[in-house]
Design a protein around this motif. Structure first.
Motif, short mmCIF file in Angstrom:
data_model
loop_
_atom_site.label_atom_id
_atom_site.label_comp_id
_atom_site.label_asym_id
_atom_site.label_seq_id
_atom_site.Cartn_x
_atom_site.Cartn_y
_atom_site.Cartn_z
N TRP A 140 40.82 23.57 12.58
CA TRP A 140 39.57 23.00 12.06
C TRP A 140 38.59 22.65 13.17
N PHE A 141 39.10 22.25 14.34
CA PHE A 141 38.21 21.80 15.42
C PHE A 141 37.41 22.95 16.03
N GLN A 142 37.72 24.20 15.67
CA GLN A 142 36.95 25.36 16.10
C GLN A 142 36.02 25.88 15.00
N ASN A 143 36.05 25.23 13.85
CA ASN A 143 35.30 25.70 12.68
C ASN A 143 33.88 25.15 12.73
N THR A 144 32.94 25.96 13.18
CA THR A 144 31.55 25.50 13.34
C THR A 144 30.92 25.06 12.01
N ALA A 145 31.45 25.54 10.90
CA ALA A 145 30.86 25.24 9.59
C ALA A 145 31.01 23.77 9.19
N ILE A 146 31.95 23.06 9.81
CA ILE A 146 32.18 21.67 9.39
C ILE A 146 31.59 20.66 10.39
N PHE A 147 30.81 21.18 11.34
CA PHE A 147 30.19 20.29 12.34
C PHE A 147 28.67 20.35 12.25
N PHE A 190 39.98 10.79 24.90
CA PHE A 190 39.39 9.94 23.87
C PHE A 190 37.91 10.28 23.69
N GLY A 191 37.23 10.59 24.79
CA GLY A 191 35.83 10.95 24.71
C GLY A 191 35.61 12.16 23.83
N SER A 192 36.43 13.20 24.02
CA SER A 192 36.30 14.41 23.22
C SER A 192 36.69 14.16 21.77
N LEU A 193 37.71 13.34 21.55
CA LEU A 193 38.11 13.00 20.18
C LEU A 193 36.98 12.29 19.44
N SER A 194 36.35 11.33 20.12
CA SER A 194 35.26 10.59 19.48
C SER A 194 34.07 11.51 19.20
N LYS A 195 33.83 12.48 20.08
CA LYS A 195 32.74 13.43 19.85
C LYS A 195 33.05 14.35 18.68
N ALA A 234 26.78 21.02 20.69
CA ALA A 234 27.63 19.91 21.13
C ALA A 234 29.10 20.26 20.95
N LEU A 235 29.42 20.95 19.86
CA LEU A 235 30.81 21.35 19.63
C LEU A 235 31.27 22.31 20.72
N VAL A 236 30.43 23.25 21.09
CA VAL A 236 30.78 24.21 22.15
C VAL A 236 31.09 23.47 23.45
N GLU A 237 30.28 22.47 23.78
CA GLU A 237 30.52 21.69 24.99
C GLU A 237 31.84 20.94 24.90
N THR A 238 32.11 20.36 23.74
CA THR A 238 33.37 19.63 23.55
C THR A 238 34.56 20.57 23.66
N LEU A 239 34.44 21.75 23.05
CA LEU A 239 35.54 22.73 23.11
C LEU A 239 35.77 23.22 24.53
N SER A 246 35.41 21.40 27.21
CA SER A 246 36.18 20.33 27.85
C SER A 246 37.64 20.38 27.40
N ILE A 247 37.83 20.63 26.09
CA ILE A 247 39.20 20.72 25.56
C ILE A 247 39.93 21.90 26.18
N GLN A 248 39.22 23.01 26.36
CA GLN A 248 39.82 24.20 26.96
C GLN A 248 40.30 23.91 28.38
N GLU A 249 39.51 23.17 29.13
CA GLU A 249 39.91 22.79 30.49
C GLU A 249 41.17 21.94 30.46
N GLU A 250 41.24 21.02 29.50
CA GLU A 250 42.41 20.15 29.39
C GLU A 250 43.66 20.96 29.04
N VAL A 251 43.50 21.93 28.14
CA VAL A 251 44.63 22.79 27.76
C VAL A 251 45.06 23.65 28.95
N ASN A 252 44.11 24.21 29.67
CA ASN A 252 44.42 25.07 30.82
C ASN A 252 45.14 24.31 31.93
N ARG A 253 44.78 23.03 32.10
CA ARG A 253 45.41 22.21 33.15
C ARG A 253 46.79 21.72 32.78
N SER A 254 47.08 21.76 31.49
CA SER A 254 48.31 21.13 31.01
C SER A 254 49.58 21.78 31.58
#
Length: 300
Positions: free
Chosen positions: A108-115, A165-170, A120-125, A127-135
């Motif tokens: 759902w977090f990639q579904n542009t239709a619900i945002f 938390f910042g990305s979650l809140s966004k 802003a979603l692209v920017e958040t994603l 950041s999330i991609q960087e977090e996943v890549n670093r994991s």
């Protein structure tokens, strides 16, 4: 004008502070702190003690020892708040994963239709991609190995466990108001509907960033204005803070959420103990109301 000041030795720093009127009774103590904590980090705590901010002249009876008390109080306050915010963050993450995955699907977090805001979603994603890549987490490594042909993010219950938390809140704030889960999460956290919770989360995320980067909280004016409920469904304060930039209002919001998330929390007790430990710290600088500890919000 070009900046032409040269670095001072610690001994010179002490002499300059004394010449400007700061009382330093223990040179060894001052030397220790100035060698472990930078001059300009401590300057944030002695700044209000200065009568003349241009000439950097201190008010009478300004003491280096009080500066250190403020510094140590602020450090312990950040540790306390980090623990509080952790509980709020984990609860928000859990609710986003559960409710949105059931209302839509695990991506759902990639579904542009619900945002609301795709940019802003692209920017958040990103950041999330960087977090996943670093994991380096095993569950992410195993997911990538097992599903290497699936180029999507791992599902929400894996990806959002890595999300800040910042990305979650966004993500939450950017959801369309027609998304049912947005209101469900707000209700579960005592915020009635989607109108109020985004501003609470934004302010808490900002405070979390200050804590994570060891920035000064004491006497800081916080950005943003949390929206307040007129009739909160859970215990709140009678004397509602008017100054939204001071920490006390944000403490109240955290306590309100925490009383729902972790009813047996010790936030009130620890906050009172911290203030008693440092009696030279002026609670007014944090926006505390007189007899705040007697409010129902803080006594349950």
């Amino acid at each position: 004008m070009l900046y032409n000041k040269q670095p001072y030795t610690i001994s010179d720093q002490i002499k300059q502070l004394q010449q400007r009127g700061l009382q330093i009774d223990d040179d060894a103590l001052a030397t220790h702190y100035l060698s472990q904590v930078s001059y300009y980090r401590l300057a944030g705590y002695w700044w209000p003690m200065q009568a003349d901010k241009e000439a950097h002249l201190f008010k009478p009876n300004s003491r280096f020892e009080d500066v250190i008390h403020l510094y140590n109080f602020d450090r312990e306050l950040r540790v306390l708040l980090f623990d509080v915010i952790e509980k709020i963050e984990i609860s928000l993450r859990t609710k986003l994963i559960y409710h949105l995955s059931h209302e839509f699907d695990p991506w759902w977090f990639q579904n542009t239709a619900i945002f609301n805001d795709t940019s802003a979603l692209v920017e958040t994603l990103a950041s999330i991609q960087e977090e996943v890549n670093r994991s380096k987490d095993i569950f992410i490594k195993e997911h990538k190995r097992k599903y290497k042909e699936d180029l999507r993010f791992p599902p929400a219950w894996k990806t959002l466990e890595l999300t800040s938390f910042g990305s979650l809140s966004k993500l939450y704030g950017n959801l369309n108001n027609t998304v049912k889960s947005k209101d469900i999460i707000a209700v579960e956290l005592g915020a009635v509907n989607h109108t109020y919770l985004p501003s609470w989360l934004q302010s808490i995320a900002q405070i979390r960033n200050y804590c994570a980067h060891h920035s000064r909280l004491w006497n800081k004016n916080l950005p943003g204005t949390p929206k307040l409920l007129s009739k909160p469904p859970h215990l709140w304060v009678n004397d509602v803070p008017k100054d939204t930039q001071k920490l006390y209002l944000h403490f109240c919001i955290m306590r309100y959420l925490l009383n729902i998330i972790a009813p047996e929390n010790s936030f009130s007790k620890k906050l009172q103990e911290l203030l008693k430990k440092y009696p030279s710290v002026d609670p007014n600088a944090l926006g505390f109301k007189p007899n705040w500890e007697g409010e129902a919000l803080w006594t349950m």
